[in-house]
Design a protein around this motif. Structure first.
Motif, short mmCIF file in Angstrom:
data_model
loop_
_atom_site.label_atom_id
_atom_site.label_comp_id
_atom_site.label_asym_id
_atom_site.label_seq_id
_atom_site.Cartn_x
_atom_site.Cartn_y
_atom_site.Cartn_z
N PRO A 64 0.81 -1.22 0.00
CA PRO A 64 0.00 0.00 0.00
C PRO A 64 0.84 1.27 0.00
O PRO A 64 0.48 2.27 -0.63
N LEU A 65 1.98 1.24 0.71
CA LEU A 65 2.86 2.41 0.75
C LEU A 65 3.56 2.62 -0.59
O LEU A 65 3.74 3.76 -1.03
N ALA A 66 3.93 1.51 -1.23
CA ALA A 66 4.53 1.61 -2.56
C ALA A 66 3.53 2.21 -3.55
O ALA A 66 3.87 3.07 -4.37
N ALA A 67 2.27 1.77 -3.43
CA ALA A 67 1.22 2.33 -4.29
C ALA A 67 1.00 3.81 -3.99
O ALA A 67 0.69 4.60 -4.88
N GLY A 68 1.19 4.18 -2.71
CA GLY A 68 1.03 5.58 -2.32
C GLY A 68 1.99 6.50 -3.05
O GLY A 68 1.67 7.66 -3.33
N GLY A 74 1.26 10.97 -9.15
CA GLY A 74 0.16 11.18 -10.09
C GLY A 74 -0.66 12.41 -9.75
O GLY A 74 -1.04 13.18 -10.65
N TRP A 75 -0.94 12.61 -8.48
CA TRP A 75 -1.71 13.78 -8.02
C TRP A 75 -0.94 15.06 -8.35
O TRP A 75 -1.52 16.04 -8.82
N THR A 76 0.36 15.04 -8.11
CA THR A 76 1.19 16.21 -8.40
C THR A 76 1.17 16.54 -9.89
O THR A 76 1.04 17.69 -10.29
N LYS A 77 1.28 15.50 -10.69
CA LYS A 77 1.34 15.69 -12.14
C LYS A 77 -0.01 16.09 -12.72
O LYS A 77 -0.10 17.02 -13.54
N SER A 83 5.78 19.16 -12.58
CA SER A 83 6.66 18.07 -13.01
C SER A 83 7.22 17.32 -11.81
O SER A 83 7.37 17.88 -10.72
N ILE A 84 7.52 16.04 -12.01
CA ILE A 84 8.12 15.24 -10.96
C ILE A 84 9.50 15.77 -10.61
O ILE A 84 9.94 15.73 -9.46
N THR A 85 10.19 16.31 -11.61
CA THR A 85 11.52 16.86 -11.36
C THR A 85 11.46 18.02 -10.38
O THR A 85 12.25 18.09 -9.43
N SER A 86 10.51 18.95 -10.56
CA SER A 86 10.42 20.10 -9.66
C SER A 86 9.89 19.71 -8.29
O SER A 86 10.12 20.43 -7.31
N LEU A 87 9.18 18.59 -8.18
CA LEU A 87 8.79 18.09 -6.87
C LEU A 87 9.98 17.46 -6.16
O LEU A 87 10.03 17.41 -4.94
N THR A 88 10.95 17.02 -6.93
CA THR A 88 12.11 16.30 -6.40
C THR A 88 13.27 17.21 -6.08
O THR A 88 13.94 17.04 -5.05
N THR A 89 13.52 18.20 -6.93
CA THR A 89 14.75 18.97 -6.79
C THR A 89 14.63 20.36 -7.41
O THR A 89 13.76 20.60 -8.26
N SER A 90 15.52 21.25 -6.99
CA SER A 90 15.59 22.58 -7.60
C SER A 90 16.56 22.59 -8.77
O SER A 90 16.68 23.59 -9.48
N ARG A 91 17.24 21.45 -8.97
CA ARG A 91 18.17 21.34 -10.10
C ARG A 91 17.40 21.07 -11.40
O ARG A 91 16.23 20.70 -11.36
N LYS A 92 18.07 21.23 -12.53
CA LYS A 92 17.40 21.04 -13.81
C LYS A 92 16.95 19.60 -14.03
O LYS A 92 15.99 19.34 -14.73
N PRO A 146 12.47 0.64 -1.58
CA PRO A 146 12.72 1.98 -2.13
C PRO A 146 11.43 2.72 -2.53
O PRO A 146 11.38 3.95 -2.44
N LEU A 147 10.42 1.98 -2.95
CA LEU A 147 9.15 2.62 -3.28
C LEU A 147 8.46 3.11 -2.01
O LEU A 147 7.90 4.21 -1.97
N GLN A 148 8.51 2.29 -0.96
CA GLN A 148 7.90 2.67 0.32
C GLN A 148 8.58 3.91 0.91
O GLN A 148 7.90 4.87 1.32
N THR A 149 9.90 3.90 0.94
CA THR A 149 10.61 5.03 1.52
C THR A 149 10.49 6.28 0.64
O THR A 149 10.39 7.40 1.15
N SER A 150 10.45 6.09 -0.67
CA SER A 150 10.27 7.24 -1.57
C SER A 150 8.90 7.86 -1.39
O SER A 150 8.75 9.09 -1.48
N PHE A 151 7.89 7.04 -1.14
CA PHE A 151 6.56 7.57 -0.86
C PHE A 151 6.60 8.51 0.34
O PHE A 151 6.07 9.63 0.31
N GLU A 152 7.25 8.06 1.40
CA GLU A 152 7.31 8.88 2.61
C GLU A 152 8.10 10.16 2.36
O GLU A 152 7.74 11.23 2.87
N GLU A 153 9.17 10.07 1.59
CA GLU A 153 9.96 11.26 1.30
C GLU A 153 9.20 12.24 0.41
O GLU A 153 9.18 13.45 0.65
#
Length: 310
Positions: A64-68, A74-77, A83-92, A146-153
């Motif tokens: 369930p956390l991986a699906a999260g 998806g909600w962000t996009k 973009s997923i990039t701007s949600l992740t980092t200020s770099r290009k 990694p999917l579970q922890t990435s969801f939390e991050e």
């Protein structure tokens, strides 16, 4: 300007409330259910492991956390048009070298600390290696943890950090709120039931550490790598019947669970050392402003982006 990356999407208070609100609501319901359940979390997990096997239970816990993760992305996009990039980092672009550096350094530290504990207290650990169950655990862990922890991050240090920062117009408030909420999310873990609420020092402290490296590095990459290594190496190396990840690890902790130095050392010794290492490697400066300074308005942020283009 990591928090300001949220301006690249469509803002709206209601948009930022739904995903975190639903998740926090589920956590509250889960915790209340645990408080009033006649069966302890440890016993419930033990029964599930006995009936289904530890690896199947791990999949049930992680899926369930991986699906999260895909829900947040998806909600962000789709809803925020960000973009997923701007949600992740200020770099290009997402800096995967940072992800793997943090993963590698914390993986190494985890291995060293684990075997130091085993060396000095061999009576507390039982060698538990079983080839097929361990390989199955490794595959499941590599795919889902990694999917579970990435969801939390992405939820706490990404989505909520940007949303709270933009609406509060400062950096200290989202750092404080996301770190405390991250810790409180673990209230339903069996470790809390077994060790007491003192373990929350570790969970909330870890939340602050992850929030600090996100703000100082202007991106999620280090937090993503660290968190994945923390959970993956933790699951592969040592387990206990009363832990959230009670799996077929290399070793089984058979000691009487107590709240000891292993909770405080990472927060007050290891994490500060890691901050120094990261700051030297990536040239972090202006700590006060990055951790507690103001967040630019949309107009100010767009003006800085135009200056960069020029």
């Amino acid at each position: 300007m990591y928090i300001e990356q949220g301006y690249k999407g469509d803002l709206g208070l209601w948009k930022y409330l739904i995903i975190p609100g639903c998740f926090i609501g589920l956590m509250i319901v889960n915790y209340i259910a645990i408080l009033y359940s006649p069966v302890s979390v440890e016993d419930t997990m033990a029964q599930m492991v006995k009936a289904l096997g530890s690896n199947v239970v791990l999949i049930i816990v992680l899926a369930p956390l991986a699906a999260g993760l895909f829900m947040v992305l998806g909600w962000t996009k789709l809803v925020h048009s960000q973009s997923i990039t701007s949600l992740t980092t200020s770099r290009k672009r997402i800096d995967w070298k940072r992800v793997f550096f943090a993963f590698g350094i914390w993986g190494l530290v985890t291995v060293v600390l684990t075997f130091v504990s085993i060396y000095f207290s061999p009576e507390d650990f039982k060698f538990n290696f079983k080839l097929i169950p361990f390989l199955s655990l490794a595959v499941i862990g590599l795919l889902l943890i990694p999917l579970q922890t990435s969801f939390e991050e992405y939820l706490f240090r990404g989505y909520m950090m940007q949303g709270l920062g933009i609406f509060a117009k400062n950096r200290w408030f989202p750092l404080l709120v996301t770190s405390v909420l991250f810790g409180l999310m673990h209230l339903g873990n069996p470790e809390v039931e077994k060790l007491g609420y003192g373990i929350m020092v570790y969970y909330i402290g870890t939340g602050f550490f992850l929030g600090i490296i996100t703000l100082m590095d202007e991106g999620l990459e280090l937090a993503l790598g660290f968190h994945a290594a923390n959970n993956l190496f933790g699951a592969l190396l040592v387990t206990a019947d009363w832990q959230a990840f009670s799996v077929e690890s290399l070793y089984r902790d058979v000691s009487q669970p107590v709240l000891g130095w292993d909770v405080l050392v990472p927060i007050f010794v290891v994490f500060p050392i890691l901050l120094i290492i990261f700051s030297k490697k990536y040239g972090w400066t202006n700590w006060k402003d990055k951790l507690a300074g103001k967040v630019l308005s949309k107009e100010e942020f767009l003006a800085t982006q135009k200056e960069k283009i020029v």
